[in-house]
Design a protein around this motif. Structure first.
Motif, PDB file in Angstrom:
ATOM      1  N   ASN A   1      -0.612   9.439 -41.392  1.00 31.07           N
ATOM      2  CA  ASN A   1      -0.649   9.230 -39.932  1.00 31.07           C
ATOM      3  C   ASN A   1      -1.339   7.895 -39.669  1.00 31.07           C
ATOM      4  O   ASN A   1      -1.970   7.332 -40.429  1.00 31.07           O
ATOM      5  CB  ASN A   1      -1.267  10.321 -39.039  1.00 31.07           C
ATOM      6  CG  ASN A   1      -0.478  11.771 -38.835  1.00 31.07           C
ATOM      7  OD1 ASN A   1       0.746  11.454 -39.505  1.00 31.07           O
ATOM      8  ND2 ASN A   1      -1.436  12.487 -38.875  1.00 31.07           N
ATOM      9  N   LYS A   2      -1.227   7.141 -38.581  1.00 29.47           N
ATOM     10  CA  LYS A   2      -1.775   6.190 -38.197  1.00 29.47           C
ATOM     11  C   LYS A   2      -3.221   6.153 -37.723  1.00 29.47           C
ATOM     12  O   LYS A   2      -3.757   7.059 -37.255  1.00 29.47           O
ATOM     13  CB  LYS A   2      -1.058   5.238 -36.898  1.00 29.47           C
ATOM     14  CG  LYS A   2      -1.524   3.980 -36.587  1.00 29.47           C
ATOM     15  CD  LYS A   2      -0.868   3.440 -35.244  1.00 29.47           C
ATOM     16  CE  LYS A   2      -1.659   2.160 -34.878  1.00 29.47           C
ATOM     17  NZ  LYS A   2      -0.510   1.526 -33.610  1.00 29.47           N
ATOM     18  N   LYS A   3      -4.169   5.379 -38.415  1.00 27.12           N
ATOM     19  CA  LYS A   3      -5.387   5.611 -38.489  1.00 27.12           C
ATOM     20  C   LYS A   3      -6.010   5.029 -37.306  1.00 27.12           C
ATOM     21  O   LYS A   3      -5.671   4.195 -36.637  1.00 27.12           O
ATOM     22  CB  LYS A   3      -6.000   4.881 -39.724  1.00 27.12           C
ATOM     23  CG  LYS A   3      -7.731   5.018 -39.699  1.00 27.12           C
ATOM     24  CD  LYS A   3      -8.247   4.291 -40.768  1.00 27.12           C
ATOM     25  CE  LYS A   3      -9.676   4.674 -41.027  1.00 27.12           C
ATOM     26  NZ  LYS A   3     -10.431   4.318 -39.926  1.00 27.12           N
ATOM     27  N   LYS A   4      -6.843   5.935 -36.572  1.00 28.22           N
ATOM     28  CA  LYS A   4      -7.555   5.762 -35.340  1.00 28.22           C
ATOM     29  C   LYS A   4      -8.506   4.591 -35.702  1.00 28.22           C
ATOM     30  O   LYS A   4      -9.361   4.631 -36.548  1.00 28.22           O
ATOM     31  CB  LYS A   4      -7.904   7.000 -34.628  1.00 28.22           C
ATOM     32  CG  LYS A   4      -7.030   7.978 -34.417  1.00 28.22           C
ATOM     33  CD  LYS A   4      -7.817   9.059 -33.588  1.00 28.22           C
ATOM     34  CE  LYS A   4      -6.627   9.951 -33.326  1.00 28.22           C
ATOM     35  NZ  LYS A   4      -7.192  11.237 -32.754  1.00 28.22           N
ATOM     36  N   PRO A   5      -8.831   3.617 -34.906  1.00 23.70           N
ATOM     37  CA  PRO A   5      -9.960   2.511 -35.063  1.00 23.70           C
ATOM     38  C   PRO A   5     -11.316   3.069 -35.144  1.00 23.70           C
ATOM     39  O   PRO A   5     -12.002   2.413 -35.979  1.00 23.70           O
ATOM     40  CB  PRO A   5      -9.727   1.552 -33.785  1.00 23.70           C
ATOM     41  CG  PRO A   5      -8.275   2.016 -33.390  1.00 23.70           C
ATOM     42  CD  PRO A   5      -8.026   3.512 -33.549  1.00 23.70           C
TER      43      PRO A   5
ATOM     44  N   VAL B   1     -19.460   6.162 -44.879  1.00 27.54           N
ATOM     45  CA  VAL B   1     -18.335   6.448 -44.654  1.00 27.54           C
ATOM     46  C   VAL B   1     -18.103   5.205 -43.866  1.00 27.54           C
ATOM     47  O   VAL B   1     -18.964   4.900 -42.725  1.00 27.54           O
ATOM     48  CB  VAL B   1     -17.909   7.632 -43.777  1.00 27.54           C
ATOM     49  CG1 VAL B   1     -18.358   8.949 -44.552  1.00 27.54           C
ATOM     50  CG2 VAL B   1     -18.741   7.740 -42.542  1.00 27.54           C
ATOM     51  N   PRO B   2     -16.629   4.692 -43.753  1.00 26.60           N
ATOM     52  CA  PRO B   2     -16.410   3.426 -42.957  1.00 26.60           C
ATOM     53  C   PRO B   2     -16.225   3.994 -41.648  1.00 26.60           C
ATOM     54  O   PRO B   2     -15.289   4.736 -41.212  1.00 26.60           O
ATOM     55  CB  PRO B   2     -15.079   3.150 -43.634  1.00 26.60           C
ATOM     56  CG  PRO B   2     -14.498   4.131 -44.283  1.00 26.60           C
ATOM     57  CD  PRO B   2     -15.826   5.074 -44.599  1.00 26.60           C
ATOM     58  N   LYS B   3     -17.029   3.494 -40.707  1.00 29.36           N
ATOM     59  CA  LYS B   3     -17.126   3.902 -39.311  1.00 29.36           C
ATOM     60  C   LYS B   3     -17.156   2.599 -38.390  1.00 29.36           C
ATOM     61  O   LYS B   3     -18.122   1.954 -38.241  1.00 29.36           O
ATOM     62  CB  LYS B   3     -18.107   5.032 -38.997  1.00 29.36           C
ATOM     63  CG  LYS B   3     -18.343   5.305 -37.470  1.00 29.36           C
ATOM     64  CD  LYS B   3     -17.009   6.017 -36.892  1.00 29.36           C
ATOM     65  CE  LYS B   3     -17.392   6.842 -35.385  1.00 29.36           C
ATOM     66  NZ  LYS B   3     -16.224   7.279 -35.093  1.00 29.36           N
ATOM     67  N   ARG B   4     -16.056   2.293 -37.625  1.00 33.41           N
ATOM     68  CA  ARG B   4     -16.094   1.162 -36.738  1.00 33.41           C
ATOM     69  C   ARG B   4     -16.657   1.522 -35.327  1.00 33.41           C
ATOM     70  O   ARG B   4     -16.579   2.505 -34.863  1.00 33.41           O
ATOM     71  CB  ARG B   4     -14.644   0.697 -36.391  1.00 33.41           C
ATOM     72  CG  ARG B   4     -14.641  -0.472 -35.686  1.00 33.41           C
ATOM     73  CD  ARG B   4     -13.155  -0.974 -35.466  1.00 33.41           C
ATOM     74  NE  ARG B   4     -12.907  -2.078 -34.590  1.00 33.41           N
ATOM     75  CZ  ARG B   4     -11.788  -2.861 -34.362  1.00 33.41           C
ATOM     76  NH1 ARG B   4     -10.611  -2.353 -34.788  1.00 33.41           N
ATOM     77  NH2 ARG B   4     -11.845  -3.804 -33.651  1.00 33.41           N
ATOM     78  N   GLN B   5     -17.709   0.451 -35.007  1.00 34.33           N
ATOM     79  CA  GLN B   5     -18.262   0.789 -33.751  1.00 34.33           C
ATOM     80  C   GLN B   5     -17.500   0.857 -32.506  1.00 34.33           C
ATOM     81  O   GLN B   5     -16.441   0.022 -32.475  1.00 34.33           O
ATOM     82  CB  GLN B   5     -19.689  -0.145 -33.527  1.00 34.33           C
ATOM     83  CG  GLN B   5     -20.718  -0.328 -34.681  1.00 34.33           C
ATOM     84  CD  GLN B   5     -21.641  -1.178 -34.566  1.00 34.33           C
ATOM     85  OE1 GLN B   5     -21.796  -1.752 -33.444  1.00 34.33           O
ATOM     86  NE2 GLN B   5     -22.377  -1.619 -35.678  1.00 34.33           N
ATOM     87  N   LYS B   6     -17.867   1.458 -31.543  1.00 31.36           N
ATOM     88  CA  LYS B   6     -17.188   1.437 -30.388  1.00 31.36           C
ATOM     89  C   LYS B   6     -17.397  -0.199 -29.402  1.00 31.36           C
ATOM     90  O   LYS B   6     -18.529  -0.574 -29.521  1.00 31.36           O
ATOM     91  CB  LYS B   6     -17.504   2.488 -29.261  1.00 31.36           C
ATOM     92  CG  LYS B   6     -16.996   3.829 -29.995  1.00 31.36           C
ATOM     93  CD  LYS B   6     -17.018   4.817 -28.881  1.00 31.36           C
ATOM     94  CE  LYS B   6     -16.828   6.201 -29.674  1.00 31.36           C
ATOM     95  NZ  LYS B   6     -16.918   7.279 -28.492  1.00 31.36           N
ATOM     96  N   GLY B   7     -16.453  -0.420 -28.780  1.00 33.80           N
ATOM     97  CA  GLY B   7     -16.553  -1.589 -27.836  1.00 33.80           C
ATOM     98  C   GLY B   7     -15.264  -2.723 -28.191  1.00 33.80           C
ATOM     99  O   GLY B   7     -14.565  -2.470 -29.395  1.00 33.80           O
TER     100      GLY B   7
END
Length: 291
Positions: free
Chosen positions: A10-14, A77-83
């Motif tokens: 599935n398409k990965k959520k940012p 774990v790779p976790k993009r910050q919100k914003g």
């Protein structure tokens, strides 16, 4: 499981570290049979400096378990910050994960080693956590925009802090489940009201900081939790059963005022006479045949 199925990515959520894989049938409809979240992670043996001392569980679980926890690896774990306006470094950020250690802590939840080993020593800690997660999920479904920043990890963090402060097993007796759960809900409400919910492993990280959890959302959370307590936690109540079927009368209705005082409420006098005559005739005929 067989050649009739295929895996789809599935398409990965940012803002999610997980990659979701779906097992689907190969037919045109593409029916999904099951989905699996895979989180790529880096295992690190030496804990970062900010969390090197480990969680403060000496009074609750003891120093021995704390040392055992400290010997376990942690994960990045790779976790993009919100914003929206993020720099390149923020887009490729990593988050320290302690999910495996949290599971171990919850499994070894008792202040005494005998907790939950028998029916007499059962506690309600795990039930309280499950109920709190259900409450948070229900609130997010009812108010998706107002509580967009709320997640189950806020509840788990408040739960761990509550266990660490209220560590005696007698305080979590199974028969005290309602009172213990209300205490836990009140603890989450208090953290939101003060705007302070330290990460259980990284105390310097405030999960209710304004930069990650807007003040307006915190105030809304405090009010909605108060409303839930005041109304008896309606989000946790099972759905109401269907009302019983109402019997209906087929045919013309009879006006009770038209019936005579001597008439039977169910059978009219004329009908009763007919039944008596019929019984008498049948009885005489039967006696004649026997004779």
């Amino acid at each position: 499981p067989d050649r009739r199925c295929r895996w789809e990515v599935n398409k990965k959520k940012p803002n999610s570290p997980a990659v979701t894989l779906s097992l689907c049938r190969k037919e045109i409809s593409g029916e999904e049979l099951i989905s699996v979240d895979v989180v790529p992670a880096l295992e690190v043996q030496s804990w970062p400096l900010a969390v090197r001392n480990g969680p403060d569980v000496d009074n609750w679980l003891g120093k021995k378990l704390r040392q055992e926890i400290r010997s376990l690896p942690c994960y990045f774990v790779p976790k993009r910050q919100k914003g929206r306006k993020l720099g390149e470094d923020a887009k490729e950020s990593w988050r320290i994960s302690f999910s495996h250690i949290e599971k171990k802590i919850i499994k070894s939840h008792g202040n005494k080693k005998t907790c939950c080993e028998s029916r007499d020593t059962k506690c309600c800690r795990k039930q309280c956590l499950m109920l709190l997660k259900s409450l948070i999920e229900g609130l997010k479904q009812c108010f998706p925009k107002d509580l967009e920043n709320l997640c189950s990890y806020h509840g788990k963090t408040a739960f761990l802090h509550t266990l660490s402060a209220r560590f005696d097993d007698s305080s979590w007796a199974l028969q005290q489940l309602p009172a213990c759960f209300l205490h836990l809900v009140g603890a989450l409400q208090d953290h939101a009201e003060r705007g302070l919910l330290p990460h259980f492993f990284v105390p310097e990280c405030n999960l209710f900081a304004t930069s990650v959890f807007p003040r307006k959302a915190r105030v809304f959370l405090v009010n909605v939790l108060e409303e839930q307590k005041r109304e008896g936690l309606p989000l946790l109540k099972p759905p109401a059963l269907l009302p019983p079927l109402t019997p209906t009368t087929v045919g013309a209705e009879v006006n009770a005022g038209e019936l005579s005082e001597t008439s039977h409420p169910l059978i009219s006098s004329e009908c009763l006479k007919f039944i008596l005559v019929f019984v008498l005739v049948v009885s005489l005929g039967f006696n004649f045949l026997c004779f």
